[in-house]
Design an enzyme around this catalytic site. Sequence first.
Site, PDB file in Angstrom:
ATOM      1  CG  ASP A 107      -2.176  -0.754   1.052  1.00 19.39           C
ATOM      2  OD1 ASP A 107      -2.479  -1.126  -0.090  1.00 19.39           O
ATOM      3  OD2 ASP A 107      -2.869  -0.991   2.054  1.00 19.39           O
ATOM      4  CE1 TYR A 179       4.418  -6.565   3.779  1.00 22.50           C
ATOM      5  CE2 TYR A 179       3.910  -8.906   3.900  1.00 22.50           C
ATOM      6  CZ  TYR A 179       3.867  -7.698   3.222  1.00 22.50           C
ATOM      7  OH  TYR A 179       3.267  -7.620   1.998  1.00 22.50           O
TER       8      TYR A 179
END
Length: 384
Positions: A107, A179
Amino acid sequence: MKKDQSQPLISETSKHSLDQRPDSPQRPAKFAKVNEDNIAEEKELVSRTMNPNPRLQRYLIAIEYIGTRFAGAQQQPNCRTVVGVLEEAFKKFVGQPVSVFCSSRTDAGVHALSNVCHVDVERTSKRKPGEVLPPHEPLVVKRAVNHFLQKNEGDIMVIDVRCVPADFHARYKAQERTYFYRLLSGPEPVSSFERDRAWHVPENLDLLAMQKACNILIGRHDFSSFRAAACQANSPIRTLDELNITEVVSTPYFPSISERLKSSNVIEDPTVSIGSDTNHSHISLNTNEEKLEGPSGEACQKFGLRRRHRCYVVTARARSFLYHQVRLLVGVLKSVGAGDLTAPDVKRILEAKSIAEAPPMAPACGLYLGHVKYDLPPGTYQSQ
């Protein structure tokens, strides 16, 4: 149904799920009945992107970028995106348009230490139009594309290139994604060097409590409580292989006087161990500022030196994630660390299977796509 590549990006994690259909409704669907269905869908999606043209060479491209400079990874109209910038650099290099496919569609605001894409390139002669030449070596591709990328904003860079077979897909062949999320804890305003690179929380965080909360969330669960409303994955079931939180040295880090003296002593006397007890203070994870003694004997901050934050890194590792899953997980961990939630609360939120039970998710600026793991086929070779 062929996927519409012009669709705007809405997820840093959910859309690279292996068991989703791009045109599924935006609501949790029934769980996948059998594993074979997902395998068949994966094979079908991979076959769609196989290029039958034997003159094309498929390259696997690893890239790093500063997420706050982009409106996300996936191509979008009238927006600066990672894919858009990368495709433009390749076009300048090879002299014709190319299509870049990302493993993970981060994003806006989400950074990447290593996102992975694939691209098909046909090398033709500039002197003799139409004449096909042998493919470029990976190192040539890396240097040439970086040349054009760095002439622009310099906020994205190719860090590795490999030649792969025509059916190797960056998204569907990914075995695992890792992540990282950075949090800065402390009342001091965030440093200019850390702005948009971490989530600054003024509260002091309880590391042990956050680690206990991580243990509750690891494993295979229905993560509906950690799944944003726009998630299009067919199933909320995911296996979280790793979730932990570690305190690390805050960056940028510069050595204090005591650390410099200790280092000098080690150099002058090789028999001195860095870990041994000396007359100098031990290195602290959360500070490198120099301190004085005040009139009453209390420690005080030396003028002109910033008080450093405590820095924590959350690591989340799985084959695939739901839409905003990592940021929602970090939001819960932060609430536990700040004392707003307890370990039993985390279990209750997980079992509720409703995002309405979860606290607000963490902002995008602290999230980093760290690594995408592949089982690369034999014969692939890479840039040096």
